[in-house]
Design a protein around this motif. Structure first.
Motif, PDB file in Angstrom:
ATOM      1  N   SER A  81      25.626 -36.727 136.970  1.00 39.90           N
ATOM      2  CA  SER A  81      26.070 -38.055 137.385  1.00 39.90           C
ATOM      3  C   SER A  81      27.145 -37.943 138.459  1.00 39.90           C
ATOM      4  O   SER A  81      27.151 -38.696 139.448  1.00 39.90           O
ATOM      5  N   HIS A 343      28.834 -42.406 132.756  1.00 43.51           N
ATOM      6  CA  HIS A 343      27.571 -42.868 132.162  1.00 43.51           C
ATOM      7  C   HIS A 343      27.893 -43.619 130.882  1.00 43.51           C
ATOM      8  O   HIS A 343      29.058 -43.723 130.487  1.00 43.51           O
ATOM      9  N   LEU A 363      22.693 -45.527 130.386  1.00 43.42           N
ATOM     10  CA  LEU A 363      22.687 -45.621 131.842  1.00 43.42           C
ATOM     11  C   LEU A 363      23.677 -46.638 132.405  1.00 43.42           C
ATOM     12  O   LEU A 363      24.103 -46.514 133.552  1.00 43.42           O
ATOM     13  N   SER A 428      17.257 -44.205 137.773  1.00 43.40           N
ATOM     14  CA  SER A 428      17.891 -43.226 136.894  1.00 43.40           C
ATOM     15  C   SER A 428      16.856 -42.191 136.475  1.00 43.40           C
ATOM     16  O   SER A 428      15.652 -42.493 136.410  1.00 43.40           O
TER      17      SER A 428
END
Length: 495
Positions: A81, A343, A363, A428
């Motif tokens: 991420s 996240h 997400l 994602s």
């Protein structure tokens, strides 16, 4: 006439001086940036409508700035991420889904024309850059294993003027990341630990309090500098273990804390879309070890949610200290503040405790941008936004543009009050799948042999993603699937 001739040069000089002064006064001063990364912070704040969580400082910053209600990360794991955040790029190969993505892709490259990160570009444009704590994947910004000696290799070798961290009695960054109040850590105790702790300590009895002290001291130093600064402050909590000073636990009555609104496995899915909470269950002394076949008891689920909330309140207090210091130093009026959760996290949702899924709970994360520009204040931005959009947005707020092509789009125009011309979507990636989030729907495609490979959730009718309706809405799936496939740039091949 003689008097007039004498005054003319003086008046001309005075006019010229006033013109130059006016021009200098109007020239925009480059804003400072305080970027606060908070590990595993989902949208569990008062500003997002949670009536139980005590987060007054983040709520206040959200009320002064812009609260993004539909921000989605590229990958629901820490390192990957952050790789997307720093580069502004979505994943294009399996490595980009791993926690060591930054190390493998950026650490060992020589400095070139293309910045390794948006921080690097700010540095190239005259910003003094300081990193404190976990901004990239490493707990202190240096590359080494959980149980290894601290190295001298920076994870981002070209981005920082200074990289600082105080591990305190825990001695290393990774020990501090998994710290318990007695100076031990998950590694030293061989995982024979609980996944939570209410320490009888002050704020500096855990590493995040030491990070705050370091950041406050650094702000005072930066006040004396003439050049603009970027300071990244990375807080560990509410990442596991959910450890926080007891006074933050005492803010809550456990009976008031709600259970998950979606504790069951969604209908019409394959269990490979979920997982058995392996990261959580490695904390061996936890009273229970819930998985997909065995739920946590209501009592234990409330205890864990209590611990998560206490960890949020602890970090909120640290952010409050930074905000207070900015105002004391009179730097708040020219500093952009960003609060970013790397996240989300399942708190028993869909029977999962952890991240690592392509569901909303993993997400969707917190994002607050408090800009000093009046037009950007007191806004709630409901437009779908991806983590990769932060890169170009921050640069544009600093009057810069990315030197290289990035996947993200700047949201400055939206902060200015303009509406997007094209409906934004968020991509994602994880678990051999890609998930596409539109304003109303989440479509996920798994590149695997197990069926069903397609999942569709209607967030207007089913915001908790409890029923996969892909089989019932084939026309909608056919409409959205080409858009999803545009996000697959060589990452997966159909099975």
């Amino acid at each position: 006439m003689p008097n007039r001739l004498k005054k003319t040069p003086f008046l001309f000089a005075l006019t010229l001086l006033l013109t130059i002064s006016s021009s200098c006064a109007q020239e925009p001063k480059a804003p400072n940036v305080l970027f606060i990364a908070v590990d595993d912070l989902r949208t569990e704040l008062g500003a997002y409508g949670n009536p139980i969580v005590q987060s007054p400082n983040m709520d206040a910053l959200a009320s002064e700035g812009a609260l993004f209600t539909n921000h989605f990360v590229q990958v629901p794991t820490c390192g990957a991420s952050r790789y997307a955040l720093l580069t502004g790029m979505r994943p294009t190969k399996p490595l980009h889904l791993r926690n060591d993505a930054i190390e493998k892709e950026l650490t060992h490259k020589p400095e070139g024309k293309t910045p390794e990160s948006f921080i690097h570009q700010l540095k190239q444009n005259g910003y003094y850059t300081v990193g404190i704590g976990k901004i990239s994947h490493s707990a202190d910004g240096y590359v080494y294993g959980y149980e290894e000696e601290v190295s001298s290799q920076k994870e981002l070798p070209h981005s920082w003027n200074e990289l600082l961290f105080n591990p305190g009695k825990w001695e290393t960054g990774w020990n501090a990341f998994f710290a318990y109040a007695n100076g031990e850590n998950r590694q030293s105790l061989k995982k024979q630990v609980k996944p939570y702790e209410a320490g009888e300590v002050n704020d500096d009895g855990y590493p995040d309090g030491l990070t705050t002290q370091l950041a406050v001291a650094k702000l005072r130093e930066l006040k004396k500098q003439k050049q603009p600064f970027f300071m990244g402050v990375g807080f560990f909590k509410p990442h596991l273990p959910f450890n926080a000073p007891k006074k933050y636990w005492d803010l809550y009555k456990r009976d008031d804390i709600p259970l998950s609104p979606n504790p069951e496995i969604p209908k019409n899915i394959n269990l490979n879309s979920l997982h058995n909470s392996g990261e959580f269950n490695q904390y061996a002394l936890g009273e229970e070890h819930p998985n997909l076949t065995k739920q946590a008891s209501q009592e234990y689920a409330k205890k864990l949610r209590h611990a998560y909330y206490a960890s949020i309140s602890y970090i909120d207090a640290q952010i409050g200290e930074l905000w207070k210091e900015l105002k004391t130093l009179e730097m708040d009026k020219n500093t952009i503040i960003v609060i970013w959760g790397d996240h989300g996290w399942h708190l028993g949702d869909q029977r999962v405790w952890g991240k690592h899924t392509l569901f909303e709970n993993a997400l969707k994360s917190a994002l607050i941008i408090r800009s000093p520009y009046a037009s950007h204040q007191a806004k709630k931005v409901n437009t779908v936004m991806e983590t990769v959009d932060i890169y170009p947005t921050l640069l544009e707020l600093c009057n810069l543009k990315p030197k290289n092509k990035v996947d993200g789009e700047s949201y400055k125009a939206i902060l200015d009050g303009n509406q997007p011309t094209v409906a934004p979507m968020a991509y994602s990636y994880y678990r051999n799948g890609i998930s596409l989030r539109t304003e109303r729907y989440r479509l996920t495609k798994y590149y695997r042999s197990e069926n069903p490979m397609i999942e569709l959730y209607d967030h207007l009718k089913d915001p908790n993603e409890t029923v996969n309706i892909a089989h019932d809405r084939p026309n909608l799936v056919a409409e959205l699937l080409p858009k999803l496939e545009k996000g697959n740039k060589g990452l997966y091949t159909s099975k």
